[in-house]
Scaffold this active site. Structure first.
Site, mmCIF file in Angstrom:
data_model
loop_
_atom_site.group_PDB
_atom_site.id
_atom_site.type_symbol
_atom_site.label_atom_id
_atom_site.label_comp_id
_atom_site.label_asym_id
_atom_site.label_seq_id
_atom_site.Cartn_x
_atom_site.Cartn_y
_atom_site.Cartn_z
ATOM 1 N N HIS A 57 -3.313 -2.322 3.841
ATOM 2 C CA HIS A 57 -3.884 -2.003 2.532
ATOM 3 C C HIS A 57 -4.565 -3.234 1.937
ATOM 4 O O HIS A 57 -5.735 -3.177 1.507
ATOM 5 C CB HIS A 57 -2.755 -1.514 1.617
ATOM 6 N N GLU A 58 -3.841 -4.352 1.920
ATOM 7 C CA GLU A 58 -4.403 -5.579 1.340
ATOM 8 C C GLU A 58 -5.541 -6.132 2.205
ATOM 9 O O GLU A 58 -6.530 -6.653 1.680
ATOM 10 C CB GLU A 58 -3.301 -6.634 1.182
ATOM 11 N N HIS A 61 -8.787 -4.369 1.379
ATOM 12 C CA HIS A 61 -9.434 -4.931 0.189
ATOM 13 C C HIS A 61 -10.210 -6.201 0.556
ATOM 14 O O HIS A 61 -11.374 -6.372 0.188
ATOM 15 C CB HIS A 61 -8.376 -5.306 -0.858
#
Length: 272
Positions: A57-58, A61
């Site tokens: 997820h990170e 980004h």
């Protein structure tokens, strides 16, 4: 920056590889019934899988920000998938895992620090914010694939339940993260399209958005409606409440190994 340094900034972290290894070994233990404590194997599989999804997820980004113009994410270690490199490791990893243990909620975690002034174009800013929860959506699709593809013949029940519970966490994380609440990715998607005045007014409350969501979810009526919607979505993907319920029961290994009825009884059982 030299090409050697750039490659080092993007080399996959041994910490992340260790997490993937734990996920793989624990998945094998759940599948084969190798462990005398099946709940512990399920716990390790779900937690390691959850942390792996948080890292991805990170990373999503950061990777999207890199292509959007923020070259600083590499030097910060965000492209290595190392959870220890994130700006708020407590928010990104520790608190979400605690929420999973306490309530079975895939609450979204913290953030990588994106230097937004380097990004040009509102669509790029929105895409950077959307990239994280879209990763949870993809992870949920992978977890539920055996269910909606009707490919569960021969899959051990414990593995089925663990996968169902992990899918539940991914779906809740994706939905919660897409809420247009300040501090969450959903607000980050729409923020570039808001007026400067509105953004300045919202900015002071952004750090409390995640806490507000957590508090609201503890309201019984809201919690009931929220999980009714989650269960309905999962049922459309082939994952039943039976799967997620027993997955969570196994996950809580410290309560002892549950006496799980035969899968044939699933159609005649409801949970309150």
């Amino acid at each position: 920056m030299s090409s050697t340094a750039a490659r080092g900034d993007r080399r996959v972290s041994p910490v992340f590889l260790a997490l993937v290894a734990i996920m793989a070994v624990s998945a094998w233990a759940v599948w084969t019934g190798f462990s005398k404590l099946p709940g512990l194997a399920v716990f390790l599989f779900v937690v390691s899988g959850w942390i792996v999804s948080l890292c991805l997820h990170e990373y999503a980004h950061a990777r999207t920000a890199l292509h959007g113009g923020d070259l600083s994410v590499g030097a910060k270690g965000y492209l290595t998938l190392d959870p220890l490199k994130y700006t708020h490791a407590m928010l990104s990893i520790v608190l979400p895992v605690i929420f999973v243990i306490l309530g079975g909620i895939g609450l979204p975690g913290g953030a990588v620090f994106i230097e937004r002034h380097r990004i040009r174009g509102r669509w790029r800013h929105s895409l950077i914010s959307a990239a994280g929860p879209l990763t949870n959506v993809l992870f949920a699709v992978v977890c539920t694939a055996p269910f909606w593809l009707h490919a569960l013949d021969g899959v051990p029940d414990h593995f089925r339940y663990a996968l169902g519970f992990l899918a539940l966490l991914q779906v809740t994380a994706a939905i919660l993260n897409f809420l247009p609440v300040p501090g969450l990715d959903g607000y980050g998607v729409i923020e570039p399209w808001l007026s400067y005045k509105v953004r300045r007014q919202v900015e002071p409350i952004a750090p409390f958005g995640l806490l507000a969501v957590f508090i609201v979810l503890w309201i019984p009526e809201v919690n009931h409606v929220f999980f009714e919607a989650i269960d309905a979505l999962l049922r459309s993907l082939g994952v039943t409440e039976w799967d997620t319920y027993w997955g969570q029961e196994l996950f809580r290994f410290w309560q002892g190994t549950p006496d799980i009825p035969p899968l044939s009884e699933a159609a005649f059982t409801t949970f309150s």
